[in-house]
Design a protein around this motif. Structure first.
Motif, PDB file in Angstrom:
ATOM      1  N   TYR A 240      19.341  -5.311  10.942  1.00 15.82           N
ATOM      2  CA  TYR A 240      19.307  -3.931  10.492  1.00 15.82           C
ATOM      3  C   TYR A 240      18.730  -3.847   9.088  1.00 15.82           C
ATOM      4  CZ  TYR A 240      22.214  -3.149  14.571  1.00 15.82           C
ATOM      5  OH  TYR A 240      22.676  -3.093  15.859  1.00 15.82           O
ATOM      6  N   GLU A 241      18.733  -2.639   8.553  1.00 19.39           N
ATOM      7  CA  GLU A 241      18.184  -2.433   7.220  1.00 19.39           C
ATOM      8  C   GLU A 241      19.011  -3.194   6.192  1.00 19.39           C
ATOM      9  OE1 GLU A 241      19.214  -0.106   9.244  1.00 19.39           O
ATOM     10  OE2 GLU A 241      17.620   1.348   9.603  1.00 19.39           O
ATOM     11  N   ARG A 264      25.431  -9.830   5.508  1.00 13.53           N
ATOM     12  CA  ARG A 264      24.376  -9.318   4.640  1.00 13.53           C
ATOM     13  C   ARG A 264      23.815 -10.487   3.833  1.00 13.53           C
ATOM     14  NH1 ARG A 264      23.015  -4.200   4.239  1.00 13.53           N
ATOM     15  NH2 ARG A 264      24.959  -3.102   4.596  1.00 13.53           N
TER      16      ARG A 264
ATOM     17  N   VAL B 245       7.174  17.880  10.000  1.00 10.21           N
ATOM     18  CA  VAL B 245       5.875  17.338   9.600  1.00 10.21           C
ATOM     19  C   VAL B 245       4.765  18.313   9.982  1.00 10.21           C
ATOM     20  CG1 VAL B 245       4.271  15.441   9.938  1.00 10.21           C
ATOM     21  CG2 VAL B 245       6.726  14.988   9.822  1.00 10.21           C
ATOM     22  N   MET B 302      24.204   9.411   9.626  1.00  9.72           N
ATOM     23  CA  MET B 302      24.650  10.201   8.469  1.00  9.72           C
ATOM     24  C   MET B 302      23.537  10.618   7.515  1.00  9.72           C
ATOM     25  SD  MET B 302      24.699   7.732   5.754  1.00  9.72           S
ATOM     26  CE  MET B 302      26.147   7.627   4.742  1.00  9.72           C
ATOM     27  N   PRO B 304      19.180  11.617   6.767  1.00 13.61           N
ATOM     28  CA  PRO B 304      17.964  12.066   7.427  1.00 13.61           C
ATOM     29  C   PRO B 304      17.134  10.870   7.849  1.00 13.61           C
ATOM     30  CG  PRO B 304      17.831  12.426   5.061  1.00 13.61           C
ATOM     31  CD  PRO B 304      19.229  11.990   5.347  1.00 13.61           C
ATOM     32  N   SER B 305      16.413  10.980   8.941  1.00 16.70           N
ATOM     33  CA  SER B 305      15.657   9.827   9.403  1.00 16.70           C
ATOM     34  C   SER B 305      14.552  10.232  10.369  1.00 16.70           C
ATOM     35  CB  SER B 305      16.596   8.838  10.104  1.00 16.70           C
ATOM     36  OG  SER B 305      15.849   7.799  10.698  1.00 16.70           O
ATOM     37  N   TYR B 306      13.432   9.546  10.249  1.00 12.36           N
ATOM     38  CA  TYR B 306      12.352   9.639  11.228  1.00 12.36           C
ATOM     39  C   TYR B 306      12.141   8.273  11.886  1.00 12.36           C
ATOM     40  CZ  TYR B 306      10.620  14.187   9.511  1.00 12.36           C
ATOM     41  OH  TYR B 306      10.463  15.509   9.194  1.00 12.36           O
ATOM     42  N   ALA B 307      13.049   7.347  11.670  1.00 11.61           N
ATOM     43  CA  ALA B 307      12.756   5.949  11.966  1.00 11.61           C
ATOM     44  C   ALA B 307      12.986   5.565  13.423  1.00 11.61           C
ATOM     45  CB  ALA B 307      13.579   5.043  11.048  1.00 11.61           C
TER      46      ALA B 307
ATOM     47  N   MET C   1      23.072  -0.226   9.049  1.00 17.61           N
ATOM     48  CA  MET C   1      23.627  -1.156   8.053  1.00 17.61           C
ATOM     49  C   MET C   1      22.858  -1.083   6.754  1.00 17.61           C
ATOM     50  SD  MET C   1      24.552  -4.647   9.886  1.00 17.61           S
ATOM     51  CE  MET C   1      26.117  -5.325   9.441  1.00 17.61           C
ATOM     52  N   LEU C   2      22.533   0.148   6.328  1.00 26.70           N
ATOM     53  CA  LEU C   2      21.840   0.302   5.073  1.00 26.70           C
ATOM     54  C   LEU C   2      22.676  -0.279   3.943  1.00 26.70           C
ATOM     55  CD1 LEU C   2      20.460   2.442   6.848  1.00 26.70           C
ATOM     56  CD2 LEU C   2      20.438   3.939   4.895  1.00 26.70           C
ATOM     57  N   SER C   3      21.971  -0.780   2.957  1.00 21.92           N
ATOM     58  CA  SER C   3      22.639  -1.174   1.735  1.00 21.92           C
ATOM     59  C   SER C   3      22.152  -0.186   0.686  1.00 21.92           C
ATOM     60  CB  SER C   3      22.238  -2.601   1.385  1.00 21.92           C
ATOM     61  OG  SER C   3      22.828  -2.953   0.169  1.00 21.92           O
ATOM     62  N   ASP C  13      27.692  -1.045   1.180  1.00 23.46           N
ATOM     63  CA  ASP C  13      27.385  -0.685   2.557  1.00 23.46           C
ATOM     64  C   ASP C  13      27.329   0.831   2.714  1.00 23.46           C
ATOM     65  OD1 ASP C  13      27.302  -2.061   5.394  1.00 23.46           O
ATOM     66  OD2 ASP C  13      28.387  -0.169   5.605  1.00 23.46           O
ATOM     67  N   GLU C  14      26.430   1.262   3.602  1.00 27.80           N
ATOM     68  CA  GLU C  14      26.213   2.702   3.783  1.00 27.80           C
ATOM     69  C   GLU C  14      27.490   3.465   4.125  1.00 27.80           C
ATOM     70  OE1 GLU C  14      24.485   3.971   7.558  1.00 27.80           O
ATOM     71  OE2 GLU C  14      24.286   1.877   8.079  1.00 27.80           O
ATOM     72  N   PHE C  19      25.556  11.569   2.478  1.00 29.84           N
ATOM     73  CA  PHE C  19      24.319  12.213   2.045  1.00 29.84           C
ATOM     74  C   PHE C  19      24.565  13.697   1.842  1.00 29.84           C
ATOM     75  CE2 PHE C  19      20.342   9.657   2.281  1.00 29.84           C
ATOM     76  CZ  PHE C  19      20.956   8.421   2.393  1.00 29.84           C
ATOM     77  N   LEU C  49      10.844  15.642   4.578  1.00 28.28           N
ATOM     78  CA  LEU C  49       9.683  14.760   4.502  1.00 28.28           C
ATOM     79  C   LEU C  49       9.824  13.550   5.405  1.00 28.28           C
ATOM     80  CD1 LEU C  49       8.583  14.538   0.786  1.00 28.28           C
ATOM     81  CD2 LEU C  49       7.237  15.274   2.757  1.00 28.28           C
ATOM     82  N   CYS C  50       8.717  13.206   6.028  1.00 23.80           N
ATOM     83  CA  CYS C  50       8.643  11.944   6.750  1.00 23.80           C
ATOM     84  C   CYS C  50       8.078  10.945   5.753  1.00 23.80           C
ATOM     85  CB  CYS C  50       7.750  12.091   7.970  1.00 23.80           C
ATOM     86  SG  CYS C  50       7.567  10.562   8.872  1.00 23.80           S
ATOM     87  N   TYR C  55      17.096  12.198  -2.493  1.00 19.79           N
ATOM     88  CA  TYR C  55      18.234  12.864  -1.869  1.00 19.79           C
ATOM     89  C   TYR C  55      19.445  12.722  -2.773  1.00 19.79           C
ATOM     90  CZ  TYR C  55      15.465  13.128   2.353  1.00 19.79           C
ATOM     91  OH  TYR C  55      14.479  13.424   3.249  1.00 19.79           O
ATOM     92  N   PHE C  71      14.923   7.777  -0.990  1.00 20.51           N
ATOM     93  CA  PHE C  71      15.214   7.299   0.366  1.00 20.51           C
ATOM     94  C   PHE C  71      14.009   7.557   1.250  1.00 20.51           C
ATOM     95  CE2 PHE C  71      17.016   7.910   4.660  1.00 20.51           C
ATOM     96  CZ  PHE C  71      17.599   6.665   4.814  1.00 20.51           C
ATOM     97  N   THR C  73      12.613   8.083   4.795  1.00 19.49           N
ATOM     98  CA  THR C  73      13.143   8.427   6.116  1.00 19.49           C
ATOM     99  C   THR C  73      12.450   7.658   7.236  1.00 19.49           C
ATOM    100  OG1 THR C  73      11.634  10.315   6.185  1.00 19.49           O
ATOM    101  CG2 THR C  73      13.874  10.751   5.462  1.00 19.49           C
ATOM    102  N   ARG C  74      11.330   6.986   6.932  1.00 20.70           N
ATOM    103  CA  ARG C  74      10.684   6.181   7.977  1.00 20.70           C
ATOM    104  C   ARG C  74      11.236   4.768   8.011  1.00 20.70           C
ATOM    105  NH1 ARG C  74       4.745   7.045   6.052  1.00 20.70           N
ATOM    106  NH2 ARG C  74       6.011   6.529   4.256  1.00 20.70           N
ATOM    107  N   THR C  75      11.484   4.204   6.812  1.00 19.44           N
ATOM    108  CA  THR C  75      11.886   2.792   6.753  1.00 19.44           C
ATOM    109  C   THR C  75      13.359   2.620   6.387  1.00 19.44           C
ATOM    110  OG1 THR C  75      11.367   2.647   4.414  1.00 19.44           O
ATOM    111  CG2 THR C  75       9.577   2.172   5.962  1.00 19.44           C
ATOM    112  N   HIS C  76      13.996   3.677   5.923  1.00 19.24           N
ATOM    113  CA  HIS C  76      15.376   3.634   5.449  1.00 19.24           C
ATOM    114  C   HIS C  76      15.530   2.805   4.176  1.00 19.24           C
ATOM    115  CE1 HIS C  76      17.042   4.779   9.704  1.00 19.24           C
ATOM    116  NE2 HIS C  76      16.303   5.720   9.156  1.00 19.24           N
TER     117      HIS C  76
END
Lengths: 979, 418, 93
Positions: A240-241, A264, B245, B302, B304-307, C1-3, C13-14, C19, C49-50, C55, C71, C73-76
């Protein structure tokens, strides 16, 4: 059955520990160290499962988790588990395994008759037919035939755990490359984690004495570094990210069944190896056909052979590597069919007497539940132009279609996998940030390359974590994987034999013909083909078949594979048990209840608990012989006529402190809070900026710059967070601090005509005289020698004192209350009775009597808003046309006459007609023992102008006559309060 | 086109000829330089709109422009649920129209979309749930849509593996059922409309991304694409997830946030239950596909995302909720998890109709529930493009409802993503 | 699992964060001066925005502080956390 395919010596099994097991009722034996798959092979069991669509007999193709055929069910009762691959089940004594989706058994399956009509079942056949009279006529039968395993029928008797782990360098795969990387990384002092899905270190490559010695030395070095955590039997399932990973560990022995690791890492070394691809040719799904590397692994690791007379079919050099071992194992290599016209130097290593058929492809395989022989013919660019073919008799066929780097995790982490013509494989040209891809996952073909790449990546990974080492990882350009290769994606026939079935996806029975039909119908994008034919969607997640499917489609459509993107690879890399994802927070730990500080006291007084906003609270208290309703009515009447105590501890409490506290609250509440005098209390309503009511409660001014805000219990956290957001993000210039104190203070409301006397009897230094301590004021002092805050506010409409004290004293305080010295014991009041009391008084309950559209105008706050000066949240929205216009749902009472029955909450209001458009909804409803009639509150369109109008209450076809009336039902002047 | 009709006879005939004579389900033409109407977005919605434009509004030259492959967005990523038991009358009317179109879709389009109307079951866990469910049921009944309460006995018969123990954390106390709810095969719906639209003359152009929206004094006059400029005076935007978009290209902002909605499947199993089971309280819903996988739906992530990828934290919460409702699923295995990018509006209701650029018609904001609206959304978009004004079903969902404050807030009523 | 990096606590951890919308969306100082259209724009319109944008994020189960975060939004990808600079009130763009 004896283990007639077990070699007399060799392998890494423990022959001193024989194990007994059963498969489809056959009693068989194996050894410790076997997998179910190797033990089945040793016993000569060839047919281990059936395909999904045609119920074709299938044998083992692979030795690892990519196995597409051998799906079995194991265990009994609470440990019965479906859809396990035989290759991933360690053999244990008494293991009971059954084939799936077969009837009566894998060896003889009646549904294999479906294979006879396969021509009627092309991809998408169900889209083209079954439209008349309706799909539902056919679907139940088709569903019964579909599916693989049976779901368990009992609750899981195992349990699962989870752990979090942070590290510097995560090394995935403990083959030579991964092992080298881990040793190098740990050697620099960085925190290293080495993970492998197998049960030991060393990977899947063959072990000769030299390699075994090297692995032993490296393992020791790793252990002595003291910096590396090694997890075997652990599969990294998701990337994951933020370099976050999930990994599932199968725990051997007692204790939990599996552990989910949340990892992680700062650097990642991916040494996940490569997977061998099958070759696609007619009848390539016969039991007895196996990947060459798998056969070698079975032979070297488990001392099991596939057959006595084998043929190798390959399009690359790698299959030649294991040939020496065949002879040692006493296996006759009948011949090698190499699809390449010129196999190159590898063919020169063939032992004397082994036939090499270069430039040939298989055209048929004999046998039904096994192999009896293979026919082959020469080809030109993959196309067979002659009708004549040559036969070789054999009992096993080992195939190799080339190698695919196992880059699933890199793709999950966002790496683009492009097709590389030179290596005939999808490669990650740009690894994800912080990743190092090494070993055969990176195209390495020799042990030395693996060791070299691994070691340098280990150092580079450590360096990237800030460890001071000199390291540079030069990712070598993608190299030919395994060996020179000339792909043949399938066998083309120049004449009418093109319809001989050639399997691409084994489990879901997808053939070359199916892909050809998909392309012909213009499902020619690889994603359309995948969805139309289901290629790659089976539980093996396309590990063996997906790349062949790409190749076949490209050949058929005449497109080049160069630069083609692989279809999206999604987590998990290997299927994950739902139980381990859920972890230990299940059952009573799933959203565990919050308990009141005096929970025990309530329990002892026969509280009937229910859940309210996550808290377990007394709904009512049962005296002997009472029904639920009787208990509630008793409590209500006690509040009206005597005295009750209500535990309101979950009530939201936020202290608001600072020079601008009043200004801040003024912007948040509809009501004016700056004009509130010290020690006075005011009811307030909060809106969101869209003008919708989102919370209400009283505000107490404790001092000039110090307020106490009460929010509803269910919204205590939400409202605090919202205020905090407004303070930090919107009005950061205000001098104000917010302190959430809900859990620090327990609150007991003492209510009823006898409330004052009760508190006096407990002993207090607060002057309770109504003149000195009137309604809507606040005092601090001692009650029963405990320091308390007392607010004269009322949810019941009776004289009420809300006493707040330190939570830790709640238990003792409630005990004291309930054995009051005056002999006047208060009645305990539950939530249900409180609901009746507040409905009688017309007090609204936010979330019940308001919905996502209710504005303060709809609950009759027009005057308050008109008087208020300045902006507050939501004010602008109240001025929009829609907030002002007619047709809004407004809160009113319903006069139900002398009706004895209550109307249900959620019933609708339908004007005069018996079934017309809905004009509103009943939001609260109860039997009022005080008024001796049924009452209700409702949100009704233009309700405020309908006073006296008759309407019909409608619920599921039943109706009740009612009239709109004003609120409250009881004591509109508040005479009972201001005593 | 009779030759191209699908039936058991065509199947037999083609089986005889080794399936070598099947026609393409749709063509892949090069784009013309001008069309009467262009639909941006080749998902179910866009293809349905093109089909109805050609079929019912007799517009001749129509193109559907798809950035990737048709059905590759949310049409191919959803959990296939269809139902119409919405709270507000305007929503209920719209989704009921859609469900009716689903009921005849297979025969209308000559393509079996495998609709299984085995019931949408909304679980009731406590008194508050019951009141909310009764409110919803009465709203549906008064809108002429059947809704039915069932007790735990019948629930146990419908969903035998559901945990009905009264002692669990969220005990089940009956359910609200829409019998006509169920599932349909998502890809099939896309392909059915694509094929029908193609037969009606629509150009379906894949790998054609819109990179600009052209305007002149009268409003929109075409689109700039990766396959060149395409002129058109009528442009429908139907690009769930990417609506923001496209709005950006057209020069305005929408009340929409894009977010990831994830779903997941287990390994295939023999049939366990037929219905769609949902719990708004603990936020999960599940059905079983014809192939046998349990198809599990989650809430939105949680952020926003386009991924088009989901967070594991949400996966985990969803699985926890599932195993709470179905403890016997604990030993089953999760096979695949994916995400779509959904348009989230402030009131969780769609956004249909005119936008600040004349000639452009919006079909967006379907949030987590767009699949079940495909036929009607397509029809309404076609209607607006052809007639120039919204159909009465679409009118309440216009953009100006936000400045008027006339929100149609289904979020409180729905409770759970769907 | 964003950091997610918090300016005060470092990367966490997210699940510890929530948000709160686009960082440049500020509540107007004088809502009463806006027409319905402009007010609706503040309430509802989003740039959405893409790609990368700032944020507002709250470290809600950590230090409780709001901050702004770049942030994508395409790659996180979550980078460049910055404390809010006090009074964020202002006109909407």
């Amino acid at each position: 059955m004896s283990q007639k395919f077990r070699l007399v010596k060799g392998g890494r099994i423990d022959r001193s520990r024989p194990l007994r097991f059963s498969f489809d009722g056959m009693q068989l034996s194996g050894f410790a160290g076997d997998t179910l798959a190797s033990a089945l092979l040793a016993n000569g069991v060839r047919v281990v499962g059936r395909s999904f669509k045609y119920h074709r007999p299938r044998g083992l193709l692979a030795a690892g988790p990519e196995e597409p055929n051998a799906f079995v069910e194991v265990g009994h009762a609470g440990r019965r588990t479906p859809n396990q691959r035989a290759t991933e089940i360690p053999l244990s004594d008494g293991l009971c395994a059954r084939s799936e989706n077969t009837w009566p058994s894998a060896r003889f399956d009646l549904l294999s008759l479906l294979g006879g009509i396969h021509r009627l079942l092309p991809p998408g056949f169900y889209h083209k037919t079954f439209k008349w009279p309706a799909w539902s006529w056919y679907e139940p039968l088709i569903r019964r035939i579909a599916g693989i395993g049976r779901a368990p029928s009992a609750i899981d008797s195992d349990w699962y755990v989870q752990r979090h782990l942070h590290c510097d360098v995560l090394v995935i795969g403990a083959g030579p490359a991964g092992l080298s990387a881990a040793v190098a990384a740990a050697g620099t002092g960085s925190d290293t984690v080495l993970i492998d899905e197998r049960d030991g270190i060393g990977g899947s490559q063959p072990w000769d004495a030299g390699v075994a010695g090297w692995i032993k030395i490296m393992t020791e070095r790793l252990a002595s570094s003291g910096r590396c955590l090694t997890l075997t039997n652990t599969c990294v399932t998701g990337a994951y990210e933020g370099q976050g990973f999930t990994a599932v560990e199968n725990i051997i022995g007692d204790g939990p069944r599996q552990r989910l690791w949340h990892i992680r890492a700062k650097s990642v070394v991916l040494a996940s190896g490569a997977l061998e691809r099958p070759l696609v040719f007619p009848d390539n799904d016969r039991p007895g056909i196996m990947l060459a590397s798998a056969a070698r692994e079975y032979r070297e690791r488990y001392a099991v052979i596939m057959g006595r007379r084998v043929v190798i079919v390959t399009n690359n050099d790698s299959a030649y590597a294991g040939i020496d071992g065949l002879a040692e194992a006493g296996v006759t290599l009948v011949g090698v069919i190499d699809t390449r016209p010129d196999p190159g130097p590898a063919a020169g290593t063939l032992p004397y007497g082994v036939r090499l058929m270069s430039g040939s492809v298989p055209v048929a395989v004999g046998g039904l539940n096994g192999c009896s022989g293979i026919r082959f013919a020469p080809h030109v660019d993959g196309c067979v132009t002659t009708r004549s073919s040559t036969h070789l008799s054999c009992d096993a066929i080992l195939i190799s279609g080339g190698w695919s780097p196992n880059l699933h995790l890199a793709a999950q982490a966002g790496a683009a996998l492009d097709f590389d013509l030179a290596s005939v494989a999808f490669v990650a040209r740009t690894p994800p940030q912080g990743w190092y891809i090494v070993g055969s996952a990176n195209g390495a073909t020799t042990l030395e390359q693996c060791q070299e790449q691994g070691a340098s990546a280990g150092l580079a990974g450590a360096a990237a974590c800030g460890i001071n080492v000199h390291a540079q990882f030069a990712s070598p350009p993608p190299q030919p994987t395994a060996a020179p290769i000339a792909p043949i994606w399938f066998v083309e026939f120049s004449d009418g034999r093109r319809h001989r079935r050639q399997w691409v996806d084994y489990l879901y029975d997808v053939t070359v013909t199916d892909i050809r039909i998909a392309a012909r119908e213009n499902y020619a994008h690889v994603e359309h083909m995948k969805r139309y034919t289901a290629a790659g969607m089976a539980p093996d997640q396309g590990k063996t078949g997906q790349i062949n499917a790409h190749g076949v489609l490209a050949s058929i459509t005449g497109r080049s594979l160069d630069g083609t993107r692989i279809t999206t690879l999604r987590p998990p890399y290997r299927p994950m048990t739902l139980g381990v994802i859920a972890g230990y927070e299940t059952g009573s730990l799933y959203h565990a209840y919050r308990l009141l500080p005096a929970h025990e006291v309530h329990r002892r007084h026969d509280a009937q608990f229910d859940e309210y906003g996550g808290w377990q609270r007394p709904a009512f208290y049962r005296c002997s012989g009472e029904s639920d309703a009787e208990a509630i009515m008793r409590e209500v009447l006690a509040a009206r006529n005597e005295v009750v105590v209500f535990d309101g501890s979950p009530l939201g409490k936020i202290e608001v402190v600072g020079r601008d506290a009043g200004t801040f609250l003024n912007r948040i509440y509809v009501n004016n809070m700056t004009t509130l005098a010290v020690d006075k209390i005011r009811y307030g309503v909060m809106l969101d900026d869209n003008g919708t009511i989102c919370d209400d409660g009283v505000v107490i001014r404790l001092a000039d710059t110090h307020y106490l805000v009460n929010s509803t219990s269910a919204r205590a956290t939400t409202t605090y967070r919202r205020l905090e957001m407004l303070k930090q993000c919107v009005w950061g210039d205000l001098d104000v601090r917010l302190i959430p104190v809900t859990e620090q203070w327990a609150t007991f409301a003492i209510s009823g005509p006898g409330a004052r006397a009760l508190i006096r009897a407990m002993g207090t230094d607060i002057d309770l005289d109504p003149a000195a301590f009137p309604h809507m004021t606040h005092r601090e002092g001692l009650v029963a020698d405990i320091q308390v805050r007392v607010a004269r506010v009322s949810f019941t409409g009776e004289v009420s004192y809300e006493i707040s004290l330190r939570s830790s004293l709640a238990y003792d305080f409630l005990e004291l209350l309930l054995r009051s010295k005056s002999g006047r014991v208060p009645t305990l009041l539950g939530i249900e009775a409180l609901g009746v009391l507040r409905t009688e008084k017309g007090y609204l309950h936010v979330g019940s009597d308001t919905d996502g559209a209710t504005s303060p105008l709809d609950i009759g706050m027009v005057g308050i808003i008109a008087k208020k000066k300045g902006d507050f949240l939501g004010r602008r929205s109240l001025e929009r046309r829609h907030s002002q216009q007619s047709g809004r749902r407004q809160l009113v009472g319903l006069d139900l006459g002398a009706m004895r029955k209550t109307v249900p909450v959620g019933a609708h209001i339908v004007g005069d007609g018996l079934k017309g458009p809905s004009i509103g909804v009943v939001t609260s409803s109860c039997w009022s023992p005080t008024l001796n009639r049924s009452i209700a509150m409702a949100l009704i369109e233009d309700g405020h102008t309908r006073n006296g109008q008759s309407v019909t209450v409608w619920s599921e076809g039943r109706t009740w006559p009612a009239a709109v009336c004003l609120l409250p039902f009881l004591d509109p002047a508040g005479a009972r309060l201001n005593v | 086109m009779a030759e191209n009709r699908y039936s058991i006879w065509s199947l037999l005939r083609n089986a005889w000829s080794f399936h070598e004579n099947w026609q393409a389900a749709w063509r892949s033409p090069a784009p013309a330089s001008e069309y009467d109407a262009v639909i941006v977005g080749g998902g179910g919605h866009g293809l349905a709109a093109a089909y109805y434009l050609a079929k019912e509004f007799a517009i001749r030259r129509i193109a559907v422009l798809e950035r990737g492959w048709i059905g590759g967005g949310n049409s191919g990523r959803n959990t296939q649920v269809v139902r119409s038991n919405y709270y507000y009358p305007e929503s209920a009317r719209l989704y009921e129209d859609s469900l009716r179109r689903y009921e005849t879709m297979g025969r209308d389009l000559g393509f079996n979309v495998m609709l299984r109307q085995s019931g949408h079951v909304r679980l009731i866990h406590d008194a508050h749930d019951l009141e909310a469910a009764r409110n919803a049921a009465n709203a549906a009944l008064l809108s002429g849509i059947a809704a039915e309460f069932i007790g735990n006995d019948e629930l146990q018969r419908m969903v035998p593996c559901l945990n009905l123990s009264p002692t669990c954390r969220f005990p089940v106390q009956g359910a609200l059922v829409q019998r006509r709810g169920g599932i349909a095969r998502h890809d099939a719906v896309v392909w059915a409309y694509a094929r029908a639209a193609d037969m009606a003359g629509v150009d379906i152009i894949q790998q054609c991304e819109v990179t600009g929206i052209l305007r002149d004094g009268n409003g929109v006059c075409g689109v700039e694409t990766t396959q060149g400029t395409i002129r058109a005076r009528r442009v429908g935007i139907s690009v769930a997830g990417n609506s923001g978009v496209l709005a950006g290209l057209a020069g305005f902002h929408l009340p929409i946030e894009s977010s990831a909605l994830q779903a997941m499947v287990t390994e295939p199993l023999k049939p366990l239950f037929d219905s769609v089971v949902s719990s708004g309280r603990i936020h999960v819903y599940v059905s079983q596909s014809d192939r046998g996988e349990l198809v599990i739906g989650a809430g939105t992530d949680m952020h926003p995302s386009y991924a088009q990828r989901g967070d594991f934290a949400v996966t985990r919460e969803t699985i926890r909720a599932l195993t709470e409702l179905f403890p016997i699923f604990s030993r089953l295995r999760l096979m695949r998890q994916w995400s779509g990018t959904v348009d989230i509006t402030p009131d969780r209701s769609p956004l249909l109709g005119a936008c600040p650029l004349p000639g452009v018609v919006l079909n967006c904001g379907w949030g987590t529930g767009g699949f079940k609206a495909i036929p009607t959304a397509g029809f309404l978009l076609a209607h607006h493009l052809a007639v120039g004004s919204p159909h009465e079903l679409a009118a309440p969902f216009n953009l100006s409802r936000f400045s008027e404050g006339r929100l149609i807030d289904e979020s409180a009523a729905a409770g759970v993503a769907h | 699992m964003l950091s997610i990096p918090c300016p005060w606590c470092g990367s966490r951890d997210e699940r510890e964060f929530s948000f709160g919308g686009e960082a440049d969306r500020n509540r107007p100082r004088a809502p009463e001066l806006l027409d319905d259209e402009a007010w609706a724009n503040y309430l509802f319109a989003r740039r959405n925005l893409c790609g990368a944008a700032r944020y507002r994020v709250c470290h809600s189960t950590g230090c409780g502080m709001w901050f702004s975060l770049q942030f994508d939004t395409r790659t996180h990808a979550a980078v460049e956390p910055r404390p809010l600079d006090g009074n964020e009130e202002g006109e909407t763009p």
